[in-house]
Scaffold this active site. Structure first.
Site, PDB file in Angstrom:
ATOM      1  CE  LYS A   1     -11.005  -0.180   2.108  1.00 47.71           C
ATOM      2  NZ  LYS A   1      -9.924   0.437   2.884  1.00 47.71           N
TER       3      LYS A   1
ATOM      4  CG  ASP B   1      -2.009  -2.698   7.385  1.00 58.15           C
ATOM      5  OD1 ASP B   1      -3.076  -2.593   8.028  1.00 58.15           O
ATOM      6  OD2 ASP B   1      -1.687  -1.910   6.483  1.00 58.15           O
TER       7      ASP B   1
ATOM      8  CD1 TRP C   1      -2.601   1.673   0.431  1.00 57.68           C
ATOM      9  CD2 TRP C   1      -2.093   1.830   2.608  1.00 57.68           C
ATOM     10  NE1 TRP C   1      -3.340   2.693   0.965  1.00 57.68           N
ATOM     11  CE2 TRP C   1      -3.050   2.817   2.302  1.00 57.68           C
ATOM     12  CE3 TRP C   1      -1.628   1.740   3.915  1.00 57.68           C
ATOM     13  CZ2 TRP C   1      -3.547   3.707   3.248  1.00 57.68           C
ATOM     14  CZ3 TRP C   1      -2.118   2.624   4.862  1.00 57.68           C
ATOM     15  CH2 TRP C   1      -3.067   3.596   4.531  1.00 57.68           C
TER      16      TRP C   1
END
Lengths: 456, 463
Positions: free
Chosen positions: B308, B272, B191
């Site tokens: 999310k 993560d 990311w």
């Protein structure tokens, strides 16, 4: 008539950061290498050597926050007549937290709005919130706004705004020193140090008069190197409650501009200090009016009671619209690696209130009620001390502005008041007027009277 | 009034943004050399220019020397998408879930939780620096399982953070302060914000091989080699599941081997976890990698996000967890995390934390949440299957497209290069990032056939 008590206060700007050298971690890693495989099971926590196995073993326990310590001690006290004057939040006459009516109404509106979603907002925050926040602090007719010379980004309340501003200056400004008043909010030096700025101080509070050391302030800022950053509390100075007069602000402005210093305003109490949003913004507007550059951090924690929603804004007034646009683009590069984008809920509440005339008017009424209650507490406390014939000049209590009051009490007197009267405050003698009520003023007056007459 | 305001807010985009014309380099391929990177170069350049401006007239702005920052590539994709008038356009750059009608989705449990909050009349008081206690408890239990020994023994330090990014930043700042000079290894690619986060925290990082463009899969051998050759005691950033941007995850057997190696080298894993429950539809399955490491007694850092899986994107709710080998060191770690958070934003926002605590803490809402997560994950899986079926039924070249089915989560690495991605945009009005990543969350079943046509054309006809 005894002479006024001289407050003995020492401002410790830097926490000592003691960390183990890297070799300690290597030794721990080495030790762990020799532990048998079975040591990774539950038994490791029961083992007397388990602590030395952790890669985090060299971390030391951080010191507890002193203000939090006051509240913790208050909560532990079993006395039925105890008073928490350490808390930095507004309380009602009944000593309860207050959620403003306008806030409740807006939240109901938000929940009823079927078009509302939780999508990411821009890195700089809600556009409406930013625009309206700038208008609130600078005035809707401000030339800086008309000329698009202001860039405003939504941040996490006042602290987040100060931190983003500090990191931005550390990266892009030619001077990396910021001058803080003595004393100042305890978090200020930590915020700016971690942001990458060096912290220095200028004289502000005069213990002898419990007022402003204006000459000391002018001397210290006058000798600051050109281009230095100067942190200014826009109003309701924390922790002293001592503010410059408008005439003094004008002299400060002239000095800062003539020395090409960069003002960084912390505006955490607009409207909450005097009850008037415009009056409390006057010092900031004085600086904007001269066309010079400045930063201002805004917080909606106190004036809208949105403490835990973390709503604030950082505005940077620039010389031109083009510079402002470039500044905004770089502010985004500070924010994105910090938290990507700010939280939506509190900013939606603020934007709705600032945008709707009726909600805005209702807010100003509730805001004035909060400010008036604090002002009346100051008057009642002053009257109570006078009626008790408490030694000393207590007029500073009604001269000081906002939530906090520097009483002039020393650490021994504070300790006495805590032990004998169950009154909790920080050891520098600061009390939060917001924690007082008409019912509790006599108790506090009794305690102060006893402290100054029995503890030297 | 609120309605028109929200309508305006939904179009709130910075006017300074524009379509990116930056040519992004390809991810590092092959070789044993680890690319080392420290410090934000663009800032160094800005700083020196800022100093030069002091030489000019005092009337000139003190910020005159500040250059315009490069536009955000992902934001640029969405900008270009909005500007496109085509009625067949498709936005596959957006990193957020969309319904089959390609609309934003607010979960029903979230709405119910917000109504509960209003009915209770909760106040707005400051949270502790570490966040809402009920949230911290719920989030650690969700990640590790409520009966996990690490939780029972109080070896978990949990601090509420500003979603995943804020949590990663707190973890990075902890590394900077207490592991000076320690290196963080991040996957290639990863990311984009990961690098920004460690740069701004002044933590040196390098990359380990991860994505294999030849197979559009995991370069497991390269990954193992690079982690093995890293200095002992390095931090290894691992995506718990649903790797961003590739969608490629290790298998359970591969996770075991990674754990073996990390134990052998005394590395410290930094997970993560941004998609727990959202990736496969199962909270437990998606947390399996983290739980494996913890069960092994490996000390880990874990950043969590509820953007999310609960759709709380803009509420900024997440946590940083440090699972230590003793409750004493966990307590010290927590005190230091608080010390880092206090000068950053004082204390975290309350609204999102209450939503999570109410949903996870209420068995009825919790079960409804799991059902909604399964629905979201299921829709993405269906889209993957449909896209794969459409491509394989149209493409007669014999190319292996099975990676589309093997990848996990919202994102898919298509294997398309920059020119091919440009063709997707210019010819087919399909908007995606130049690295070939598409967000399947922005795809509907009805659009799969169209996208298949675009991919086949771009892959075969553009080199």
């Amino acid at each position: 008539m005894r002479p006024p008590v001289i407050l003995k206060t020492t401002t410790s700007l830097l926490d000592s950061s003691s960390s183990s050298p890297p070799c300690d971690r290597r030794l721990n890693t080495l030790a762990r290498h020799f532990l048998p495989q079975m040591a990774s099971h539950d038994s490791i926590s029961a083992s007397p050597t388990s602590a030395s196995d952790s890669v985090f073993n060299h971390l030391v326990r951080a010191p507890e926050d002193p203000i939090l310590g006051v509240t913790v001690a208050y909560n532990k006290d079993p006395s039925p007549v105890k008073l928490n004057l350490g808390v930095g939040a507004y309380r009602t006459e009944e000593g309860k937290p207050l959620v403003l009516n306008v806030v409740r109404r807006v939240e109901q509106q938000l929940i009823n709005d079927v078009s509302r979603n939780k999508e990411y907002i821009p890195i700089v925050g809600l556009a409406d919130f930013n625009k309206l926040s700038a208008k609130l602090i600078f005035g809707a007719d401000s030339p800086a706004i008309q000329d698009n010379r202001v860039t405003t980004v939504q941040c996490l309340s006042g602290t987040g705004s100060l931190r983003v501003g500090g990191e931005f200056l550390a990266k892009h400004y030619h001077q990396r020193t910021i001058y803080l008043p003595t004393p100042t909010w305890g978090n200020h030096p930590k915020v700016f140090n971690l942001a990458g700025l060096s912290v220095k101080t200028y004289r502000y509070y005069a213990p002898a008069t419990r007022g402003l050391d204006f000459q000391g302030l002018l001397e210290d800022l006058g000798s600051a190197p050109s281009g230095s950053i100067v942190l200014l509390h826009a109003c309701a100075h924390n922790p002293t409650g001592v503010d410059p007069t408008l005439e003094q602000w004008e002299q400060i402005r002239q000095l800062i501009r003539s020395k090409a210093l960069l003002p960084f305003f912390d505006s955490a109490y607009q409207g909450f200090a005097s009850g008037s949003l415009d009056a409390d913004a006057q010092p900031v507007r004085l600086f904007v009016a001269d066309g010079g550059e400045l930063l201002v951090a805004q917080s909606y924690a106190k004036n809208l009671g949105l403490y835990g929603e973390r709503v604030g804004a950082l505005s940077i007034v620039c010389k031109s619209a083009d510079v402002a646009s470039r500044v905004e683009s770089q502010l985004k590069l500070v924010i994105r690696p910090m938290y990507s984008s700010p939280p939506i809920h509190g900013a939606s509440i603020v934007a709705a209130i600032l945008k709707d005339r009726n909600l805005f008017n209702d807010w100003t009424i509730e805001l004035k009620a909060m400010a008036d209650r604090i002002i009346s507490m100051r008057q009642e406390l002053f009257d109570a001390l006078c009626s008790r014939g408490t030694p000393g000049d207590w007029s500073h209590i009604i001269k000081q502005i906002g939530m906090f009051t520097f009483t002039g009490l020393n650490a021994e007197q504070v300790s006495f008041m805590t032990k004998e009267f169950h009154i909790y405050m920080t050891s520098d003698g600061r009390i939060s007027m917001a924690g007082l009520s008409s019912k509790t003023v006599p108790l506090l007056a009794d305690a102060i009277h006893a402290a100054v007459t029995r503890v030297v | 009034m609120a309605s028109s305001f929200l309508s305006a807010a939904s179009h709130a985009v910075s006017p300074s943004c524009s379509l990116s014309t930056t040519h992004k380099g390809k991810p590092m391929l092959g070789g044993n050399t680890l690319r080392f990177h420290k410090g934000p170069n663009s800032f160094s350049s800005s700083r020196s220019r800022g100093r030069i401006s002091m030489a000019v007239a005092v009337n000139v702005s003190r910020f005159e020397g500040i250059p315009m920052a490069p536009p955000d590539p992902i934001l640029g994709v969405s900008e270009a998408f909005k500007a496109d008038n085509s009625d067949v356009k498709l936005n596959l750059g957006v990193g957020a879930y969309r319904t089959e009608e390609l609309q934003p989705y607010v979960l029903n449990v979230v709405k119910k939780a917000e109504n509960l909050m209003l009915e209770r009349g909760d106040n707005k008081e400051y949270l502790p620096i570490e966040g809402l206690a009920a949230f911290n408890k719920a989030t650690a239990e969700l990640l590790l399982g409520a009966d996990n020994p690490a939780i029972k023994q109080q070896r978990v330090a949990t601090v509420q953070g500003l979603s995943g990014t804020g949590s990663l930043r707190l973890g990075a700042a902890l590394i900077e302060r207490y592991f000076p000079g320690a290196k963080v290894l991040i996957s290639a690619p990863t990311w984009g914000n990961h690098k920004n986060i460690f740069n701004d925290a002044s933590v040196p990082w390098s990359e380990y091989r991860y994505y294999d463009p030849k197979t559009v899969g995991l370069d497991f051998e390269g990954m193992i080699e690079d982690i093995k050759s890293a200095p002992e005691g390095s931090f290894i950033l691992l995506h718990g599941c649903a790797h961003n941007p590739t969608g490629i995850d290790p298998t359970p057997e591969q996770w075991e081997k990674i754990a073996d190696l990390i134990e052998e080298k005394n590395h410290i894993p930094f997970f993560d976890v941004a998609y727990q429950g959202f990736a496969s539809g199962s909270l437990d399955e998606d947390a399996a990698s983290v739980r494996l490491f913890v069960a092994r007694g490996i000390e880990v850092l874990v950043a969590q996000s509820y953007s999310k899986n609960l759709g709380l994107y803009a509420e900024r709710i997440g946590a940083i967890n440090v699972i230590s080998s003793s409750p004493e060191s966990a307590a010290r770690v927590k005190s230091q995390l608080k010390r880092i958070a206090r000068p950053m934003y004082s204390n975290p926002p309350v609204h999102g934390a209450r939503i999570v605590a109410d949903v996870v803490g209420n068995p009825v809402l919790f079960n409804e949440w799991k059902a909604e997560m399964e629905m979201m994950a299921g829709r993405i899986k269906n889209v993957r299957q449909q896209l794969y079926d459409s491509i394989t039924s149209k493409d007669k070249s014999g190319k292996d497209w099975s990676f589309i089915l093997k990848q996990i989560g919202m994102f898919s690495f298509t294997g398309l290069n920059k020119n091919q991605s440009d063709n997707m945009t210019n010819k087919w009005h399909v908007y995606m990032t130049k690295d070939g990543r598409i967000s399947l969350a922005g795809l509907s079943l009805a659009k799969c056939e169209y996208l298949a046509d675009a991919i086949i054309d771009s892959y075969h006809n553009v080199s």
